[in-house]
Design a protein around this motif. Structure first.
Motif, PDB file in Angstrom:
ATOM      1  N   MET A 334    -111.423 -52.257  12.101  1.00  0.00           N
ATOM      2  CA  MET A 334    -112.471 -53.347  12.082  1.00  0.00           C
ATOM      3  C   MET A 334    -114.030 -52.830  12.624  1.00  0.00           C
ATOM      4  O   MET A 334    -114.624 -53.240  11.857  1.00  0.00           O
ATOM      5  N   THR A 335    -113.913 -52.068  13.601  1.00  0.00           N
ATOM      6  CA  THR A 335    -115.336 -51.636  13.896  1.00  0.00           C
ATOM      7  C   THR A 335    -115.716 -50.283  14.047  1.00  0.00           C
ATOM      8  O   THR A 335    -116.914 -49.999  14.376  1.00  0.00           O
ATOM      9  N   ASP A 336    -114.692 -49.258  13.680  1.00  0.00           N
ATOM     10  CA  ASP A 336    -114.986 -47.954  13.707  1.00  0.00           C
ATOM     11  C   ASP A 336    -115.223 -47.388  15.368  1.00  0.00           C
ATOM     12  O   ASP A 336    -115.547 -46.360  15.457  1.00  0.00           O
ATOM     13  N   ILE A 337    -114.897 -48.279  16.197  1.00  0.00           N
ATOM     14  CA  ILE A 337    -115.183 -47.809  17.603  1.00  0.00           C
ATOM     15  C   ILE A 337    -113.665 -47.327  18.139  1.00  0.00           C
ATOM     16  O   ILE A 337    -112.574 -48.162  18.149  1.00  0.00           O
ATOM     17  N   SER A 338    -113.510 -46.419  18.738  1.00  0.00           N
ATOM     18  CA  SER A 338    -112.263 -45.723  19.175  1.00  0.00           C
ATOM     19  C   SER A 338    -111.997 -45.856  20.650  1.00  0.00           C
ATOM     20  O   SER A 338    -111.057 -45.569  21.089  1.00  0.00           O
ATOM     21  N   ASN A 339    -113.213 -45.849  21.515  1.00  0.00           N
ATOM     22  CA  ASN A 339    -112.868 -45.848  22.919  1.00  0.00           C
ATOM     23  C   ASN A 339    -112.887 -47.405  23.412  1.00  0.00           C
ATOM     24  O   ASN A 339    -113.762 -48.162  23.391  1.00  0.00           O
ATOM     25  N   ILE A 340    -111.479 -47.694  23.790  1.00  0.00           N
ATOM     26  CA  ILE A 340    -111.164 -49.166  23.687  1.00  0.00           C
ATOM     27  C   ILE A 340    -110.221 -49.107  25.206  1.00  0.00           C
ATOM     28  O   ILE A 340    -109.148 -48.113  25.240  1.00  0.00           O
ATOM     29  N   THR A 341    -110.082 -49.920  25.959  1.00  0.00           N
ATOM     30  CA  THR A 341    -109.432 -50.089  27.019  1.00  0.00           C
ATOM     31  C   THR A 341    -108.912 -51.532  27.188  1.00  0.00           C
ATOM     32  O   THR A 341    -109.627 -52.386  26.343  1.00  0.00           O
ATOM     33  N   TYR A 342    -107.756 -51.658  27.931  1.00  0.00           N
ATOM     34  CA  TYR A 342    -107.043 -53.069  27.918  1.00  0.00           C
ATOM     35  C   TYR A 342    -107.127 -53.515  29.126  1.00  0.00           C
ATOM     36  O   TYR A 342    -106.494 -52.808  30.111  1.00  0.00           O
ATOM     37  N   ASP A 343    -107.599 -54.839  29.545  1.00  0.00           N
ATOM     38  CA  ASP A 343    -107.324 -55.685  30.901  1.00  0.00           C
ATOM     39  C   ASP A 343    -106.245 -56.295  30.799  1.00  0.00           C
ATOM     40  O   ASP A 343    -106.299 -57.548  30.262  1.00  0.00           O
ATOM     41  N   ALA A 344    -105.219 -56.105  31.192  1.00  0.00           N
ATOM     42  CA  ALA A 344    -103.873 -56.990  31.103  1.00  0.00           C
ATOM     43  C   ALA A 344    -104.067 -58.208  31.808  1.00  0.00           C
ATOM     44  O   ALA A 344    -103.775 -59.393  31.412  1.00  0.00           O
ATOM     45  N   GLY A 345    -104.706 -58.278  32.945  1.00  0.00           N
ATOM     46  CA  GLY A 345    -104.848 -59.660  33.764  1.00  0.00           C
ATOM     47  C   GLY A 345    -105.897 -60.475  33.113  1.00  0.00           C
ATOM     48  O   GLY A 345    -105.637 -61.637  33.117  1.00  0.00           O
ATOM     49  N   GLN A 346    -107.024 -59.895  32.424  1.00  0.00           N
ATOM     50  CA  GLN A 346    -107.671 -60.914  31.544  1.00  0.00           C
ATOM     51  C   GLN A 346    -107.480 -60.929  30.055  1.00  0.00           C
ATOM     52  O   GLN A 346    -108.149 -61.794  29.396  1.00  0.00           O
ATOM     53  N   HIS A 347    -106.469 -60.290  29.674  1.00  0.00           N
ATOM     54  CA  HIS A 347    -106.266 -60.234  28.425  1.00  0.00           C
ATOM     55  C   HIS A 347    -107.281 -59.845  27.246  1.00  0.00           C
ATOM     56  O   HIS A 347    -107.567 -60.596  26.171  1.00  0.00           O
ATOM     57  N   LEU A 348    -107.975 -59.036  27.803  1.00  0.00           N
ATOM     58  CA  LEU A 348    -109.337 -58.369  27.294  1.00  0.00           C
ATOM     59  C   LEU A 348    -109.275 -57.023  26.766  1.00  0.00           C
ATOM     60  O   LEU A 348    -108.924 -56.208  27.453  1.00  0.00           O
ATOM     61  N   PHE A 349    -109.872 -57.010  25.959  1.00  0.00           N
ATOM     62  CA  PHE A 349    -109.803 -55.513  25.354  1.00  0.00           C
ATOM     63  C   PHE A 349    -111.678 -55.131  25.206  1.00  0.00           C
ATOM     64  O   PHE A 349    -112.423 -55.959  24.856  1.00  0.00           O
ATOM     65  N   THR A 350    -112.098 -53.970  25.845  1.00  0.00           N
ATOM     66  CA  THR A 350    -113.334 -53.733  26.073  1.00  0.00           C
ATOM     67  C   THR A 350    -113.669 -52.494  25.147  1.00  0.00           C
ATOM     68  O   THR A 350    -113.064 -51.456  25.230  1.00  0.00           O
ATOM     69  N   LEU A 351    -114.747 -52.679  24.407  1.00  0.00           N
ATOM     70  CA  LEU A 351    -115.149 -51.696  23.431  1.00  0.00           C
ATOM     71  C   LEU A 351    -116.271 -50.785  23.793  1.00  0.00           C
ATOM     72  O   LEU A 351    -117.425 -51.365  24.001  1.00  0.00           O
ATOM     73  N   THR A 352    -116.476 -49.835  23.677  1.00  0.00           N
ATOM     74  CA  THR A 352    -117.685 -48.854  23.988  1.00  0.00           C
ATOM     75  C   THR A 352    -118.062 -47.900  22.913  1.00  0.00           C
ATOM     76  O   THR A 352    -117.254 -47.169  22.585  1.00  0.00           O
ATOM     77  N   ASP A 353    -119.296 -48.340  22.029  1.00  0.00           N
ATOM     78  CA  ASP A 353    -119.564 -47.532  20.929  1.00  0.00           C
ATOM     79  C   ASP A 353    -120.144 -46.227  21.297  1.00  0.00           C
ATOM     80  O   ASP A 353    -120.328 -45.806  22.533  1.00  0.00           O
ATOM     81  N   LYS A 354    -120.646 -45.460  20.684  1.00  0.00           N
ATOM     82  CA  LYS A 354    -121.143 -44.074  20.866  1.00  0.00           C
ATOM     83  C   LYS A 354    -122.390 -44.104  21.586  1.00  0.00           C
ATOM     84  O   LYS A 354    -122.973 -43.178  22.097  1.00  0.00           O
ATOM     85  N   SER A 355    -123.134 -45.170  21.335  1.00  0.00           N
ATOM     86  CA  SER A 355    -124.665 -45.471  21.954  1.00  0.00           C
ATOM     87  C   SER A 355    -124.304 -46.193  23.302  1.00  0.00           C
ATOM     88  O   SER A 355    -125.167 -46.164  24.204  1.00  0.00           O
ATOM     89  N   GLY A 356    -123.130 -46.342  23.839  1.00  0.00           N
ATOM     90  CA  GLY A 356    -122.688 -46.895  25.321  1.00  0.00           C
ATOM     91  C   GLY A 356    -122.908 -48.197  25.092  1.00  0.00           C
ATOM     92  O   GLY A 356    -122.317 -49.003  26.359  1.00  0.00           O
ATOM     93  N   ASN A 357    -122.864 -48.948  24.011  1.00  0.00           N
ATOM     94  CA  ASN A 357    -123.007 -50.575  24.126  1.00  0.00           C
ATOM     95  C   ASN A 357    -121.701 -51.206  24.337  1.00  0.00           C
ATOM     96  O   ASN A 357    -120.510 -50.494  23.604  1.00  0.00           O
ATOM     97  N   VAL A 358    -121.415 -52.045  25.149  1.00  0.00           N
ATOM     98  CA  VAL A 358    -119.996 -52.628  25.573  1.00  0.00           C
ATOM     99  C   VAL A 358    -119.925 -53.853  24.968  1.00  0.00           C
ATOM    100  O   VAL A 358    -120.850 -54.735  25.003  1.00  0.00           O
TER     101      VAL A 358
END
Length: 372
Positions: A334-358
């Motif tokens: 969907m985004t072309d972003i591959s740096n992705i982490t998952y917070d199971a407690g918050q049910h959130l996926f965090t995406l960090t692009d090549k420019s460091g934007n989160v």
């Protein structure tokens, strides 16, 4: 320079594999395709032939004597120099009935050579008398177009002096056609010429066209490559009917659906581009019926191509490692972003692009309860 087409028996380009035909008798062969197929060169590579990459079942090629050659282990028929067909693509290879040379009917013995010459100049021929009488029977010489009836090709005979048109339907003042000139017809189409829609015929494989009103057609019937209606739509301004239909497609709320939101990034961009083009089409006062209809169809196709869908999981509250892997793959598409982490407690996926934007995405927006 004015090119007078005064030779009545000139015929241009008969058969897919030939460039010209005269009225002299000759032995040729006809290779007919049994399925859609390509034409190949002497290296066995598919080539573009007569402007086409492939030919439909039933298309035939004029060829010489049947000859099979092997190229890289594959059997081919040699049609002409550097033109080959695969043997498996050819349904039949038969003798092509030669066109016999047209001859005048014999003059009876009682007619002197001088008289026969005079009669020939008047386009009259003397035919043999019936057995019951010695009187000579004089008949009109057949019209040239009649000589070409019942052949495998289509012929156009100019019924008046005229000019031809180029591929862009511009009159060619240097190409003058005399009445009675005969040409092989390669194709036909409707076109907007001289402020009206007219049917025209292509002369052989050349980029010259002649108006249907200026010729008489004989031989095989030929079907136009387009329709009168299609040309009409291409020159007529779009009405409220076409514009309203296009506006309705633009307003179809596609962007509010998962199919758009979760779609592959390239498909989403393609859809956005079509929406922009559709808006410009509506705002253009010169838009024709065809342009509006084509744009509507293109926008609908772009919407249909969207592939967004949620990841099916067994337990939305407790994602498995495989669930998380599939969701990350979805986010990357969907985004072309591959740096992705998952917070199971918050049910959130965090995406960090090549420019460091989160940015963050809720798992609940990406998953659906699997149905057993």
């Amino acid at each position: 320079m004015r090119l007078k087409a005064v030779v009545a028996a000139v015929v241009i380009g008969l058969g897919l594999g030939s460039t010209a035909q005269t009225t002299a008798a000759s032995t040729s062969y006809k290779a007919t395709l049994g399925r859609r197929a390509s034409v190949y060169n002497k290296k066995g590579k598919a080539i573009k032939f007569l402007g086409k990459r492939s030919f439909a079942k039933g298309a035939w090629f004029k060829a010489g004597k049947k000859k099979v050659v092997k190229i890289r282990g594959v059997r081919y028929y040699r049609i002409s120099a550097n033109v080959f067909l695969k043997v498996k693509d050819v349904a039949s290879y038969t003798v092509l009935k030669p066109v016999k040379k047209a001859t005048k009917k014999k003059v009876t013995k009682k007619t002197t050579k001088k008289k026969a010459t005079a009669k020939a100049k008047k386009k009259k021929v003397v035919v043999a008398a019936k057995k019951s009488t010695d009187k000579k029977v004089v008949e009109d010489e057949p019209k040239l177009s009649e000589r070409f009836d019942n052949l495998e090709f289509t012929y156009a005979t100019a019924n008046k002096p005229t000019y031809v048109y180029d591929a862009k339907n511009k009159k060619n003042a240097d190409f003058y056609v005399s009445k009675g000139a005969v040409f092989n017809v390669w194709s036909s189409r409707y076109a907007y010429i001289d402020d009206k829609i007219q049917l025209e015929y292509q002369l052989g494989r050349q980029s010259y066209w002649i108006l249907a009103d200026d010729v008489d057609i004989s031989g095989q019937p030929i079907t136009p490559s387009n329709t009168y209606e299609s040309v009409y739509k291409s020159i007529t301004p779009a009405t409220d009917k076409e514009k309203n239909a296009l506006q309705a497609t633009i307003n179809s709320n596609v962007k509010d659906t998962d199919k758009y939101k979760l779609a592959t990034l390239s498909l989403k961009k393609a859809y956005d581009k079509e929406v922009t083009k559709a808006q410009a089409t509506l705002e253009n006062s010169a838009t024709t019926i065809k342009q509006a209809e084509d744009m509507n169809a293109s926008l609908k196709q772009a919407a249909s191509d969207l592939d967004g869908t949620r990841v099916a999981v067994s337990n939305p509250e407790q994602l498995t490692d495989n669930d998380i892997k599939e969701i990350k793959e979805l986010i990357t598409s969907m985004t072309d972003i591959s740096n992705i982490t998952y917070d199971a407690g918050q049910h959130l996926f965090t995406l960090t692009d090549k420019s460091g934007n989160v940015t963050t995405m809720s798992a609940y927006d990406l998953i659906a309860q699997a149905i057993d």
